[in-house]
Design a protein around this motif. Structure first.
Motif, PDB file in Angstrom:
ATOM      1  N   LEU A 164      42.443  54.720  43.941  1.00  0.00           N
ATOM      2  CA  LEU A 164      42.568  53.299  43.619  1.00  0.00           C
ATOM      3  C   LEU A 164      43.799  53.039  42.751  1.00  0.00           C
ATOM      4  O   LEU A 164      44.432  51.986  42.867  1.00  0.00           O
ATOM      5  CB  LEU A 164      41.303  52.807  42.909  1.00  0.00           C
ATOM      6  CG  LEU A 164      40.070  52.669  43.795  1.00  0.00           C
ATOM      7  CD1 LEU A 164      38.834  52.386  42.943  1.00  0.00           C
ATOM      8  CD2 LEU A 164      40.267  51.566  44.820  1.00  0.00           C
ATOM      9  N   ALA A 165      44.129  53.984  41.876  1.00  0.00           N
ATOM     10  CA  ALA A 165      45.316  53.822  41.031  1.00  0.00           C
ATOM     11  C   ALA A 165      46.582  53.793  41.877  1.00  0.00           C
ATOM     12  O   ALA A 165      47.480  52.967  41.663  1.00  0.00           O
ATOM     13  CB  ALA A 165      45.384  54.963  40.011  1.00  0.00           C
TER      14      ALA A 165
ATOM     15  N   TYR B 222      46.751  52.970  45.051  1.00  0.00           N
ATOM     16  CA  TYR B 222      46.713  51.703  45.799  1.00  0.00           C
ATOM     17  C   TYR B 222      47.169  50.546  44.912  1.00  0.00           C
ATOM     18  O   TYR B 222      47.890  49.649  45.364  1.00  0.00           O
ATOM     19  CB  TYR B 222      45.303  51.446  46.311  1.00  0.00           C
ATOM     20  CG  TYR B 222      45.127  50.079  46.925  1.00  0.00           C
ATOM     21  CD1 TYR B 222      45.566  49.814  48.222  1.00  0.00           C
ATOM     22  CD2 TYR B 222      44.528  49.042  46.199  1.00  0.00           C
ATOM     23  CE1 TYR B 222      45.412  48.555  48.781  1.00  0.00           C
ATOM     24  CE2 TYR B 222      44.377  47.785  46.754  1.00  0.00           C
ATOM     25  CZ  TYR B 222      44.823  47.545  48.043  1.00  0.00           C
ATOM     26  OH  TYR B 222      44.675  46.291  48.585  1.00  0.00           O
ATOM     27  N   GLU B 223      46.755  50.563  43.655  1.00  0.00           N
ATOM     28  CA  GLU B 223      47.143  49.510  42.714  1.00  0.00           C
ATOM     29  C   GLU B 223      48.659  49.457  42.544  1.00  0.00           C
ATOM     30  O   GLU B 223      49.263  48.376  42.539  1.00  0.00           O
ATOM     31  CB  GLU B 223      46.474  49.776  41.355  1.00  0.00           C
ATOM     32  CG  GLU B 223      46.778  48.761  40.297  1.00  0.00           C
ATOM     33  CD  GLU B 223      45.830  47.584  40.295  1.00  0.00           C
ATOM     34  OE1 GLU B 223      46.044  46.644  39.522  1.00  0.00           O
ATOM     35  OE2 GLU B 223      44.861  47.589  41.086  1.00  0.00           O
TER      36      GLU B 223
ATOM     37  N   SER C  54      50.242  48.104  45.878  1.00  0.00           N
ATOM     38  CA  SER C  54      49.978  46.689  46.120  1.00  0.00           C
ATOM     39  C   SER C  54      50.735  45.800  45.149  1.00  0.00           C
ATOM     40  O   SER C  54      51.161  44.696  45.510  1.00  0.00           O
ATOM     41  CB  SER C  54      48.472  46.412  46.018  1.00  0.00           C
ATOM     42  OG  SER C  54      47.983  46.700  44.721  1.00  0.00           O
ATOM     43  N   THR C  55      50.924  46.279  43.921  1.00  0.00           N
ATOM     44  CA  THR C  55      51.655  45.497  42.926  1.00  0.00           C
ATOM     45  C   THR C  55      53.103  45.313  43.322  1.00  0.00           C
ATOM     46  O   THR C  55      53.708  44.254  43.086  1.00  0.00           O
ATOM     47  CB  THR C  55      51.575  46.186  41.545  1.00  0.00           C
ATOM     48  OG1 THR C  55      50.204  46.300  41.161  1.00  0.00           O
ATOM     49  CG2 THR C  55      52.326  45.381  40.496  1.00  0.00           C
TER      50      THR C  55
ATOM     51  N   HIS D 283      46.730  44.974  31.139  1.00  0.00           N
ATOM     52  CA  HIS D 283      46.033  44.853  32.418  1.00  0.00           C
ATOM     53  C   HIS D 283      44.623  45.443  32.352  1.00  0.00           C
ATOM     54  O   HIS D 283      43.723  44.990  33.065  1.00  0.00           O
ATOM     55  CB  HIS D 283      46.840  45.536  33.515  1.00  0.00           C
ATOM     56  CG  HIS D 283      48.129  44.850  33.822  1.00  0.00           C
ATOM     57  ND1 HIS D 283      48.219  43.784  34.692  1.00  0.00           N
ATOM     58  CD2 HIS D 283      49.389  45.059  33.351  1.00  0.00           C
ATOM     59  CE1 HIS D 283      49.478  43.370  34.759  1.00  0.00           C
ATOM     60  NE2 HIS D 283      50.192  44.129  33.948  1.00  0.00           N
TER      61      HIS D 283
ATOM     62  N   SER E 231      40.765  43.955  33.504  1.00  0.00           N
ATOM     63  CA  SER E 231      40.528  44.709  34.739  1.00  0.00           C
ATOM     64  C   SER E 231      39.161  44.430  35.351  1.00  0.00           C
ATOM     65  O   SER E 231      39.037  44.325  36.573  1.00  0.00           O
ATOM     66  CB  SER E 231      40.675  46.214  34.467  1.00  0.00           C
ATOM     67  OG  SER E 231      39.749  46.642  33.479  1.00  0.00           O
TER      68      SER E 231
ATOM     69  N   ARG F   5      38.412  42.209  39.010  1.00  0.00           N
ATOM     70  CA  ARG F   5      38.192  43.120  40.134  1.00  0.00           C
ATOM     71  C   ARG F   5      36.728  43.410  40.435  1.00  0.00           C
ATOM     72  O   ARG F   5      36.437  44.085  41.402  1.00  0.00           O
ATOM     73  CB  ARG F   5      38.902  44.458  39.861  1.00  0.00           C
ATOM     74  CG  ARG F   5      40.415  44.348  39.794  1.00  0.00           C
ATOM     75  CD  ARG F   5      41.018  45.606  39.223  1.00  0.00           C
ATOM     76  NE  ARG F   5      42.473  45.583  39.247  1.00  0.00           N
ATOM     77  CZ  ARG F   5      43.209  44.998  38.318  1.00  0.00           C
ATOM     78  NH1 ARG F   5      42.635  44.394  37.289  1.00  0.00           N
ATOM     79  NH2 ARG F   5      44.543  45.014  38.405  1.00  0.00           N
TER      80      ARG F   5
ATOM     81  N   TYR G 179      41.017  53.305  36.451  1.00  0.00           N
ATOM     82  CA  TYR G 179      42.002  53.356  37.535  1.00  0.00           C
ATOM     83  C   TYR G 179      43.154  52.394  37.275  1.00  0.00           C
ATOM     84  O   TYR G 179      44.292  52.665  37.679  1.00  0.00           O
ATOM     85  CB  TYR G 179      41.333  53.132  38.896  1.00  0.00           C
ATOM     86  CG  TYR G 179      41.194  51.734  39.408  1.00  0.00           C
ATOM     87  CD1 TYR G 179      42.297  51.044  39.913  1.00  0.00           C
ATOM     88  CD2 TYR G 179      39.948  51.112  39.461  1.00  0.00           C
ATOM     89  CE1 TYR G 179      42.157  49.767  40.420  1.00  0.00           C
ATOM     90  CE2 TYR G 179      39.801  49.846  39.983  1.00  0.00           C
ATOM     91  CZ  TYR G 179      40.919  49.176  40.452  1.00  0.00           C
ATOM     92  OH  TYR G 179      40.778  47.912  40.975  1.00  0.00           O
ATOM     93  N   VAL G 180      42.894  51.297  36.575  1.00  0.00           N
ATOM     94  CA  VAL G 180      43.992  50.401  36.195  1.00  0.00           C
ATOM     95  C   VAL G 180      44.916  51.111  35.213  1.00  0.00           C
ATOM     96  O   VAL G 180      46.148  51.019  35.307  1.00  0.00           O
ATOM     97  CB  VAL G 180      43.446  49.094  35.597  1.00  0.00           C
ATOM     98  CG1 VAL G 180      44.576  48.234  35.034  1.00  0.00           C
ATOM     99  CG2 VAL G 180      42.661  48.318  36.648  1.00  0.00           C
TER     100      VAL G 180
ATOM    101  N   SER H 173      47.057  53.670  36.986  1.00  0.00           N
ATOM    102  CA  SER H 173      48.134  53.064  37.765  1.00  0.00           C
ATOM    103  C   SER H 173      49.378  52.823  36.909  1.00  0.00           C
ATOM    104  O   SER H 173      50.487  52.725  37.434  1.00  0.00           O
ATOM    105  CB  SER H 173      47.667  51.739  38.388  1.00  0.00           C
ATOM    106  OG  SER H 173      47.531  50.724  37.414  1.00  0.00           O
TER     107      SER H 173
END
Length: 268
Positions: free
Chosen positions: A21-22, A24-25, A28-29, A90, A94, A98, A115-116, A119
């Motif tokens: 997920l990190a 992916y974060e 996506s950012t 962030h 979070s 989310r 995970y935030v 990232s």
């Protein structure tokens, strides 16, 4: 203690998914930017150049700090800040931004701040590698004292997670907490030994500043890079204070999160 142990087990059991997920974060950012992931390095570079010009060139006229070029000294401190600032900012929002998505997955809410945070950690690795290369070829070569860096990096990760566990839970219940976090972060860079020399201040002011756990981490990084000292050992009283504070923050954050997490969705 049960709450703390449960939260720790959740991080361990969900570690693989947290890393996915990190990543992916991060993607996506930066997905809509032409330069993509390069902005994770460009933005810190621009900030570093501005701070160096203002504090190093305009104010200090390029004077070194205890024999260390000001740019090097500044870069070592900013490395911590470039990770901590966005991770706390962030991380505090979070959960409430989310939780609807994560609620559809078999994923503990305590792992959302993790995970935030991770990232924001991966760009730190890249910046750390760049800094080491710069130091290596400009008078501060790799030494045995670099072995302290993983320790201080790990301590930074645990500190950020502990704070995020508290702020992300509270910010879901009371949105004003997010505004408080933003205000504190704007101030924190100026009351931490990042941009200016703290040891030139009176002893009592330094003592007050050392209550800030970032002081320990920033000076630890600098000790590893430049001062050739085992900071965590030579400053053992400060090390003890830091880890007692970490334990208290983790314990309080775990109790708070476990108590309210089943109700967090109701606050959205």
């Amino acid at each position: 203690m049960n709450a703390l142990w449960n939260v720790i087990k959740e991080q361990i059991n969900s570690f693989y998914l947290i890393q996915r997920l990190a990543i992916y974060e991060i993607k996506s950012t930066n997905n809509n930017n032409y330069l993509g992931l390069a902005w994770e390095l460009i933005n810190p570079g621009i900030q570093l150049a501005i701070y160096w010009f203002v504090f190093g060139y305009a104010i200090r006229r390029g004077e070194p700090v205890v024999g260390v070029p000001f740019f090097h000294w500044l870069l070592a401190g900013m490395l911590i800040w470039f990770f901590v600032q966005p991770a706390l900012l962030h991380g505090s929002k979070s959960i409430y931004t989310r939780i609807k998505m994560i609620a559809k997955m078999s994923f503990p809410t305590s792992a959302i701040p993790s995970y935030v945070m991770f990232s924001k950690l991966y760009p730190h690795f890249a910046l750390l590698a760049i800094a080491i290369i710069i130091f290596q070829f400009s008078g501060s070569p790799v030494s045995i004292y670099y072995l302290q860096i993983p320790y201080f990096l790990g301590a930074t990760i645990i500190l950020v997670f502990a704070i995020n566990l508290i702020t992300s839970t509270l910010a879901t219940i009371i949105r004003d907490v997010q505004m408080v976090v933003q205000a504190v972060l704007r101030m924190l860079i100026y009351v931490s030994p990042i941009l200016w020399i703290s040891f030139s201040l009176p002893d009592f002011v330094q003592t007050i500043m050392r209550l800030n756990p970032l002081y320990y981490l920033i000076e630890g990084y600098r000790a590893a890079f430049f001062y050739q000292t085992w900071y965590m050992v030579e400053q053992w009283e400060y090390t003890l204070y830091f880890w007692v504070l970490i334990f208290i923050l983790l314990w309080l954050g775990s109790i708070l999160h476990v108590k309210f997490r089943d109700q967090l969705i109701d606050y959205l």
